[in-house]
Write a protein that holds these residues in place. Structure first.
Motif, PDB file in Angstrom:
ATOM      1  N   PHE A  75       0.774  -1.292  -0.023  1.00 25.36           N
ATOM      2  CA  PHE A  75      -0.023  -0.053   0.011  1.00 25.36           C
ATOM      3  C   PHE A  75       0.780   1.148   0.057  1.00 25.36           C
ATOM      4  O   PHE A  75       0.492   2.213  -0.547  1.00 25.36           O
ATOM      5  N   GLU A  85       1.219   4.342  -2.820  1.00 25.68           N
ATOM      6  CA  GLU A  85       0.834   5.693  -2.397  1.00 25.68           C
ATOM      7  C   GLU A  85       2.321   6.462  -2.598  1.00 25.68           C
ATOM      8  O   GLU A  85       1.874   7.514  -3.177  1.00 25.68           O
ATOM      9  N   VAL A 106      -8.171  12.210  -7.758  1.00 29.26           N
ATOM     10  CA  VAL A 106      -9.535  11.456  -7.193  1.00 29.26           C
ATOM     11  C   VAL A 106      -9.513   9.880  -7.355  1.00 29.26           C
ATOM     12  O   VAL A 106      -9.661   9.223  -6.474  1.00 29.26           O
ATOM     13  N   ALA A 130      -6.776   8.042  -5.556  1.00 28.51           N
ATOM     14  CA  ALA A 130      -6.764   7.792  -4.177  1.00 28.51           C
ATOM     15  C   ALA A 130      -8.249   6.715  -3.975  1.00 28.51           C
ATOM     16  O   ALA A 130      -7.915   6.102  -3.007  1.00 28.51           O
ATOM     17  N   GLY A 131      -9.215   7.001  -4.741  1.00 32.70           N
ATOM     18  CA  GLY A 131     -10.286   5.980  -4.597  1.00 32.70           C
ATOM     19  C   GLY A 131      -9.756   4.576  -4.661  1.00 32.70           C
ATOM     20  O   GLY A 131     -10.227   3.680  -3.747  1.00 32.70           O
ATOM     21  N   ALA A 138      -6.849   3.651  -4.393  1.00 32.57           N
ATOM     22  CA  ALA A 138      -5.765   2.969  -3.390  1.00 32.57           C
ATOM     23  C   ALA A 138      -6.904   2.755  -2.312  1.00 32.57           C
ATOM     24  O   ALA A 138      -6.400   1.676  -1.396  1.00 32.57           O
ATOM     25  N   GLY A 139      -7.685   3.360  -1.877  1.00 34.79           N
ATOM     26  CA  GLY A 139      -8.554   3.085  -0.664  1.00 34.79           C
ATOM     27  C   GLY A 139      -9.242   1.627  -0.827  1.00 34.79           C
ATOM     28  O   GLY A 139      -9.261   0.904   0.026  1.00 34.79           O
ATOM     29  N   ILE A 140      -9.674   1.617  -2.218  1.00 37.70           N
ATOM     30  CA  ILE A 140     -10.460   0.296  -2.337  1.00 37.70           C
ATOM     31  C   ILE A 140      -9.184  -1.039  -2.212  1.00 37.70           C
ATOM     32  O   ILE A 140      -9.697  -2.072  -1.594  1.00 37.70           O
ATOM     33  N   LEU A 149      -6.794  -0.863  -0.117  1.00 40.28           N
ATOM     34  CA  LEU A 149      -6.326  -1.127   1.162  1.00 40.28           C
ATOM     35  C   LEU A 149      -7.586  -1.782   1.805  1.00 40.28           C
ATOM     36  O   LEU A 149      -7.365  -2.832   2.591  1.00 40.28           O
ATOM     37  N   TYR A 150      -8.702  -1.561   1.408  1.00 38.57           N
ATOM     38  CA  TYR A 150      -9.809  -2.585   2.010  1.00 38.57           C
ATOM     39  C   TYR A 150      -9.779  -3.741   1.931  1.00 38.57           C
ATOM     40  O   TYR A 150      -9.921  -4.747   2.493  1.00 38.57           O
ATOM     41  N   LEU A 182      -7.035  -5.261   0.853  1.00 43.68           N
ATOM     42  CA  LEU A 182      -5.565  -5.904   1.678  1.00 43.68           C
ATOM     43  C   LEU A 182      -6.103  -6.080   3.321  1.00 43.68           C
ATOM     44  O   LEU A 182      -5.755  -7.202   3.889  1.00 43.68           O
ATOM     45  N   SER A 183      -7.001  -5.225   3.740  1.00 38.12           N
ATOM     46  CA  SER A 183      -7.290  -5.693   5.012  1.00 38.12           C
ATOM     47  C   SER A 183      -8.027  -6.925   5.227  1.00 38.12           C
ATOM     48  O   SER A 183      -7.918  -7.860   6.087  1.00 38.12           O
ATOM     49  N   LEU A 184      -9.155  -7.063   4.029  1.00 38.88           N
ATOM     50  CA  LEU A 184      -9.593  -8.441   4.192  1.00 38.88           C
ATOM     51  C   LEU A 184      -8.652  -9.658   3.976  1.00 38.88           C
ATOM     52  O   LEU A 184      -8.805 -10.744   4.720  1.00 38.88           O
ATOM     53  N   ILE A 187     -13.413 -11.716  -2.440  1.00 40.62           N
ATOM     54  CA  ILE A 187     -13.610 -10.422  -2.711  1.00 40.62           C
ATOM     55  C   ILE A 187     -12.495  -9.505  -2.435  1.00 40.62           C
ATOM     56  O   ILE A 187     -12.209  -8.317  -3.007  1.00 40.62           O
ATOM     57  N   MET A 190     -10.706  -6.812  -4.677  1.00 43.04           N
ATOM     58  CA  MET A 190     -10.700  -5.391  -4.455  1.00 43.04           C
ATOM     59  C   MET A 190      -8.907  -4.989  -4.401  1.00 43.04           C
ATOM     60  O   MET A 190      -8.760  -3.644  -5.132  1.00 43.04           O
TER      61      MET A 190
END
Lengths: 256, 551, 424, 147
Positions: free
Chosen positions: B161, B165, B193, B196-197, B199-201, B203-204, B206-208, B243, B247
């Motif tokens: 991540f 970034e 925009v 960043a979006g 990257a956010g997706i 990250l989510y 990656l968290s899963l 999923i 992402m």
């Protein structure tokens, strides 16, 4: 419970000056869960309010509340340092910056730019679908559905700090793989370079350009119409854009 | 529980790991970081301000290139003869497992540093940035490249991540480099925009993945995943992993400008300066492909160990899934890129779609490599090598293309294809150079583009015969071939305009002659495109070594 | 207190709620009562500095009751709102400001262990929450639909965000010396003679204290950094359009913040609740010797800390009525060109001092011994036990979240959550 | 734990029928059986919050026409992910035998906060630059490049 709740001690020892009775504490209400519900409700509610609000200043305010409530969730989960960081950097820094930007651009017609009804409906449907997928992803893992064991977390500031210089002093969590526990010195150091670069970039974009003598390449007029930032534009190398795009932007430029 | 905890041992272990193991392999990145600081210091001191920031940057990057080269030369098993002696990846884990250092890292870093040297020379010649913006511009470029180097070596979710970034955020600012221009600021806004979006997706996602597998370290994740897969993904973890994986793929696809996350690419390229376009299309893509390889291999191919065979077998299903996703995206990306390039009248937009199409070819190679990984490691290595070779030639082709666009813009004041009409009468040299680059981008012999495309298609062919993904790979092969034919037309149309159309009446300025600094730069970039088409064994030996990462 | 109530047969949850409410009300009184006193003091001090008398009528010769009279006047005043104002935000702004100021008190220790919620990251929490006060000001500025207000708010936002950087650096210095961010422990580590105060720890902390004072004054918007309400240019800045009770909330927030940063300075640099001379220690009193002794010691500590914090507030008043207001560029220059570099250099210096002269220059005054870390040394895994902080038992104590939006849930609920949770 | 005032009276009815109505295969059933006032929360509850915030952020990004609104959406998205990381790292929330990230989760969240701040700074500078050039922050007006 001894030696920790100290506003009581004002009352008990300073005002009443009575020893606390030692009756067993029987409280069936799980306050952790209640507080969780409170913070979760605030975080989710205000997150949805950000989406629903039309006034950009209110959106910013709701976002502040939502992220502050998230900090509360962090505290509840035992991430004390992270909670403070969330408040300090995110809410106190990033969002102030964002609100600053809102203020700079909050002219009457721009405060609430409404999306069309069809966009709204589409976004609602897509959002519901996305939420369903994410909830399915969360719920379908058995291990996550078990209630928390309520293991009392140790304070995290020191282990975090030590991890940031590359030494892991925390116990590996039960059931976690033993390999792959790394110190975090590299990101800690390298993020400073990143922040420096990003600051340079942001400063470059934000500062007005003061050129003493325009170059030859700038004197030749470009088809890009002088915009709001004409002061800045004067100094930018002339590159003629497509006639179509240029004409369009000329129209747009004439509009304001 | 830990064994008896001893802070002293831990500390000395960390110091040893950092100073002795990690830092010597981190010198290219360190020199980039030092150059950034130096660039800013130079601006502060009155005497040093006289120094051209391009020179400072060039010095620092040359240092980095030297270190990257010595690192690469230091890899065991570099085989110039190309006779096929087994290369060894020489895998090391740096900084306690956050980064992986192996032949792929070394190769990609070498490419990035080499690219930077050429890029700085190119920007110096083309005049963007000017002296006053130099320090800012080169800080951003070097900072972004630092992130790309980390992308090529990320071995941990955080580094994945963070590297993305670090590579992206300075690029957003770069896209807005021409800050007084409406199109430039629009390009920057869109890029920021969407980026960043994405990257956010990611990250989510990656968290899963991290949550299910209980670790953030990619090789450990592969081990855990193999365990889960061996027990048949208990408790619905399969769905969550899928999923999460999708992402993450969305985030990577954004960096690759793969369909359906490609829409930013034409707008950003058209709005930003051609120099920035060159940087984004070459460096950013190289790093993105490397990161894709890292993540995909990190998750689906376990590291060698005693249970390697079992784990590899257990992850077959995962690889099947990944191959399917990447191949599907590759097909879409390639086709859409090539088809959309047709209608373009602006050269930068055309090159943007060309970039998208090439990302598709590269992803086909990656898909083939993953498909082969469980069946024939040697063939998988060859596929990775083909992708790496492709990246090497792509560097020269695309940089040359953007250099020509930028230099023609300086003299013709236009980036429209129509404005290039009739250039052959005044500047035949430029037209020949453009022709070579475009033909190479099509992938026709005897140029570099042909060799790289041939290698990738050969790998896909091998995947057709050797792997279990036969129909999918066949589709890839057919789509790739058809696309090459399709791309022929729009590249050649540019040449046709240059050669046969009458020059526009209002043209006042001349294009630059080939005998000039600009011309020399173009020549310097075009010569490798030709020579690599004939003498490709040297680069291929390097690429083969890079491919050893897949062992 | 909750245990005490439970002893009377109250159900647990009710007991905890009552305890929380009491705690919250106590904290509220610190702010409200403090504001009453400080407003009066400010008037008197301003008057003396300007060579006049100040309030003299209400409540006798010194005008003791002037603030109370002001308060009653404010309550009775008509509450106006501009027509174009954004109603919701306009109403909300004072409370946001006040809540932020109030929440920060939760983690502030008033004496040893007399703290709303002892937080492991107390320093950070206080500084972070204090920084949130700016939202109230920004909202007020925006919602008033007045350009003066908006200007004031913009200045405030720029100023507060900038000054958080040097402020954070100053705060980190005592944290580094103490090895913890727990305010109670930081205070306890300075016990003994005044020479143990971190102010006198080394030359660097001495310098950084004054940087902290500068930044603290700036971060609570007091003159000479009160650009957000510069009355000579902006009428009254962000609160131009406010009147009545809402206006008074802004003032309570301001005085609350002043008190808070002063108390924080006292805890971080000036020995907290430890007096310059360890009277209690010399008399042989300590927490352990009995309830009455503990009671007395805490009361003494409370008086000490309140005294020091009050001194800090008076210092700010003195500064306000002495120095002229800075221009915005001067404000930024002070922050970025002076405070930040000085704080950074002092940080490095203090670090080196710790490394090279850990015992200090004066061997006669021994510092409280013992390494205080946060529990990872005394974990269960056969690790060596770290020595305890100030004789207090420091087991891995559960962390209870508590920076609620309001104080009620913050004080109490959490505690009982623990109680319920532990048996599992 | 059992003799809760609240659980005994207020919630008993709704809670007890939850599992009965919903077949066990429906994965949300255990959640409906959760008595929020007496039972400890687990990872799943945090993840639901994270999912809601993430979705709100994505919708915000897609829906808002004000560029700053879009940036707010990005902050929400990152926070949704951060909540997940914190949930996975927490020893308090972890169920028996569930995998956990331990401190790694918190460290990642920490860096995400930092990176988000950096990203917001650049995005804001870009937005203000856009505003300078276009005199609007309406992202739908950014259509010069669709030619």
């Amino acid at each position: 419970m001894t030696g920790t709740i100290r506003m009581d001690s004002i009352f008990t020892s300073v005002l009443l000056h009575l020893p606390a009775p030692t009756a067993p504490v029987v409280a069936a209400v799980d306050w952790h869960s209640v507080l969780f519900l409170l913070f979760a409700g605030l975080a989710c509610g205000f997150a949805i309010a950000v989406v629903a609000a039309e006034n950009v200043v209110r959106m910013a305010l709701y976002l502040v509340f939502s992220l502050a409530a998230t900090a509360g969730l962090f505290f509840l989960a035992g991430a004390d340092f992270l909670g403070a960081m969330q408040l300090m950097i995110y809410v106190g820094g990033t969002l102030v910056l964002l609100v600053f930007g809102v203020m700079l651009t909050a002219q009457a017609p721009l405060v609430s730019i409404k999306p069309s009804a069809s966009d709204r409906a589409l976004a609602g449907i897509a959002g519901a679908a996305l939420l369903a997928v994410l909830l399915a992803a969360a719920v379908s893992v058995d291990a996550w559905r078990k209630p928390g064991v309520g293991e009392i977390p140790s304070p995290t500031a020191t282990p975090l700090g030590m991890a940031l210089v590359g030494v892991r002093v925390d116990d590996p969590p039960a059931g976690a793989p033993l390999t792959g526990r790394s110190g975090y010195m590299l990101p800690f150091e390298i993020v400073s370079v990143h922040l420096l670069v990003v600051l340079v970039g942001a400063a470059y974009l934000a500062r007005a350009k003061r050129r003493k003598t325009p170059r030859a390449i700038d004197v030749l007029a470009s088809s890009d119409p002088p915009s709001q930032g004409a002061v800045l534009a004067a100094a930018v190398p002339a590159v003629r854009t497509t006639s179509g795009a240029g004409g369009k932007s000329a129209l747009l430029g004439g509009g304001h | 529980m830990n064994p008896v905890f001893d802070l002293g041992t831990q500390l000395s272990g960390t110091i040893n790991d950092t100073l002795v193991v990690s830092l010597p392999h981190f010198r290219p990145e360190l020199s980039l970081a030092a150059t950034i600081v130096l660039l800013l210091l130079c601006r502060m001191l009155p005497v040093a301000r006289l120094l051209d920031s391009a020179l400072v940057a060039l010095g620092g990057v040359a240092c980095g290139l030297f270190f990257a080269w010595s690192d690469f030369r230091g890899m065991p098993g570099l085989d110039w003869s190309g006779s096929g002696a087994a290369a060894i990846s020489g895998r090391l884990e740096l900084f306690g497992g956050l980064l992986a250092f192996d032949s792929l890292t070394a190769y990609i870093r070498l490419l990035l540093m080499g690219f930077l040297v050429l890029f700085i020379l190119f920007t110096k010649v083309s005049g963007i940035p000017d002296r006053e913006d130099g320090a800012d511009f080169y800080s951003l470029v070097l900072g972004s490249t630092l992130g790309m180097c980390l992308m090529a070596s990320a071995n941990h979710i955080l580094m994945v991540f963070m590297a993305v970034e670090m590579a992206s955020v300075p690029s957003y600012a770069l896209a807005g480099l021409l800050k007084g221009r409406k199109t430039s600021s629009e390009a920057a806004l869109k890029y920021a925009v969407y980026g960043a979006g994405a990257a956010g997706i990611m990250l989510y996602g990656l968290s899963l993945l991290a949550g299910v597998l209980g670790t953030c370290h990619l090789p450990t994740m592969a081990k855990q995943l193999a365990q889960l897969a061996a027990t048949g993904m208990p408790g619905g973890t399969g769905l969550t992993l899928a999923i999460g994986g999708l992402m993450v793929t969305a985030g990577l696809a954004f960096k690759l400008s793969a369909v359906p996350f490609h829409f930013w690419c034409p707008d950003v390229f058209a709005g930003a300066a051609a120099e920035v376009g060159a940087f984004l299309s070459v460096a950013s893509k190289t790093a993105a492909v490397a990161l894709l390889l890292r993540v995909v291999y990190g998750i689906s191919v376990p590291a060698t160990g005693e249970s390697h065979g079992l784990e590899l077998a257990a992850l077959g299903e995962t690889r099947h899934f990944i191959t399917g996703v990447i191949a599907l995206m590759a097909v879409l990306t390639c086709t859409l890129g090539n088809l959309a390039a047709y209608g373009q009248t602006n050269m930068k937009r055309l090159l943007a779609y060309s970039t998208i199409a090439h990302a598709g070819y590269l992803m086909m190679g990656v898909a083939a490599a993953v498909a082969l990984a469980g069946h024939n490691p040697a063939a998988a290595r060859a596929a990775v090598s083909a992708v790496c070779f492709y990246l090497g030639t792509y560097l020269f082709m695309n940089l040359a293309a953007f250099a020509i666009v930028a230099l023609l813009r300086n003299s013709l004041r236009s980036e429209e294809i129509a404005s290039y009409a009739g250039l052959i009468r005044t500047n035949p040299g430029i037209v020949v150079a453009t022709g070579i680059v475009l033909v190479s981008l099509i992938g026709l012999p005897p140029l570099a583009g042909f060799v790289s495309k041939f290698l990738v298609f050969a790998s896909i062919m091998e995947a057709v015969t050797l792997s279990a993904e036969r129909p999918l790979m066949l589709i890839l092969l057919v789509v790739g071939g058809l696309n090459t034919v399709v791309s022929l037309f729009y590249y050649l149309r540019v040449l046709k305009v240059m050669a046969f159309d009458p020059p526009p009446a209002e043209r006042t300025a001349e294009a630059f002659p080939l005998v000039s600094i600009s011309g020399a730069l173009v020549t310097a970039l075009v010569v490798p495109v030709v020579t690599l088409g004939i003498f490709w064994s040297g680069l291929y030996a390097c690429a083969r070594l890079a491919g050893a990462f897949a062992s | 207190m909750a245990e005490f109530l439970i002893g009377f047969g109250l159900p647990g949850w009710l007991a905890w709620t009552v305890a929380a409410l009491v705690a919250a009300v106590l904290l509220l009184n610190v702010i409200a009562g403090g504001a009453l006193v400080f407003i009066w003091a400010e008037r008197k001090i301003a008057a003396r500095i300007q060579d006049r008398l100040g309030p003299t009528r209400t409540g006798g010769r010194f005008g003791w009751l002037q603030s109370l009279a002001d308060g009653i006047k404010l309550l009775a005043k008509e509450d106006l709102m501009p027509e174009d104002a954004d109603g919701l935000l306009f109403r909300m702004a004072p409370y946001v400001s006040f809540c932020a100021s109030f929440c920060a008190f939760i983690a502030l220790p008033f004496a040893f262990d007399v703290v709303g919620q002892r937080l492991n990251v107390g320093v950070f929490f206080v500084v972070a929450v204090l920084g949130l006060e700016v939202f109230g000001v920004i909202l007020a500025g925006y919602a008033s639909a007045s350009k003066w207000s908006l200007f004031g708010a913009m200045r405030e936002a720029a100023q507060v965000v900038s000054y958080e950087v040097p402020l954070g650096m100053c705060v980190v210095l005592p944290v580094m010396l103490a090895g913890t961010m727990d305010l109670v422990t930081i205070g306890e580590k300075q016990s003994g003679w005044f020479i143990n105060w971190y102010l006198f720890h080394d030359p660097f902390t001495f310098v950084v204290f004054w940087v902290y004072v500068t930044c603290a004054v700036a971060s609570v918007n007091r003159a000479p950094f009160d650009l957000a309400e510069a009355e000579s240019e902006l009428v009254a800045g962000f609160h131009t359009e406010y009147s009545g009770l809402r206006w008074s909330f802004f003032f309570m927030a301001e005085y609350g913040s002043m008190f808070l940063v002063s108390a924080l300075a006292a805890v971080l640099f000036l020995g907290g609740w430890n007096g310059p001379i360890p009277v209690a220690q010399l008399l042989g009193l300590s927490d352990g010797t009995g309830d009455s002794a503990a009671y007395a010691v805490r009361l003494l500590g409370l008086a000490n800390l309140l005294g020091k914090a009050t001194l800090g507030v008076l210092l700010m008043m003195w500064i306000r009525w002495t120095l002229p207001r800075l221009r915005i560029d001067q404000v930024m220059t002070t922050c970025l060109k002076y405070c930040t570099p000085i704080a950074a250099v002092m940080f490095a210096g203090a670090m080196l001092w710790q490394l090279l002269l850990p015992g200090g220059l004066l061997p006669g005054f021994s510092r409280p011994a013992g390494e205080i870390r946060e529990g990872w040394l005394e974990g269960p895994g056969g690790r060596p036990a770290g020595s305890a902080a100030g004789g207090q038992e420091r087991v891995k104590e559960p962390l209870r979240g508590s920076q609620a939006q309001s104080a009620a849930e913050a004080g109490a609920g959490v505690d009982s959550g623990l109680a319920t949770r532990s048996p599992r | 734990m059992g003799e809760s005032i609240l659980s005994g009276t207020v919630f008993a009815a709704g809670i007890s029928v939850g599992p009965a109505i919903l077949p066990g295969i429906f994965p949300l059933a255990p959640l409906l059986a959760f008595n929020p006032f007496t039972e400890p929360v687990g990872v799943i509850h945090y993840m639901i919050v994270g999912a809601v915030m993430f979705t709100a952020g994505v919708v915000c990004m897609a829906l808002k026409r004000n560029a700053l609104g879009v940036l707010m959406g990005i902050e929400l998205v990152l926070n949704g992910a951060n909540i997940n990381f914190i949930a996975f790292s927490s020893p308090y929330l972890r169920g028996d035998g569930a995998p956990t990230l331990g401190l790694d989760g918190q460290l990642i969240a920490l860096f995400v906060i930092l990176l988000a701040a950096a990203e917001a700074a650049v995005a804001l500078a870009i937005t203000l630059n856009f505003y300078n050039n276009h005199a609007t922050v309406d992202i739908d007006r950014a259509d010069d490049l669709k030619g």
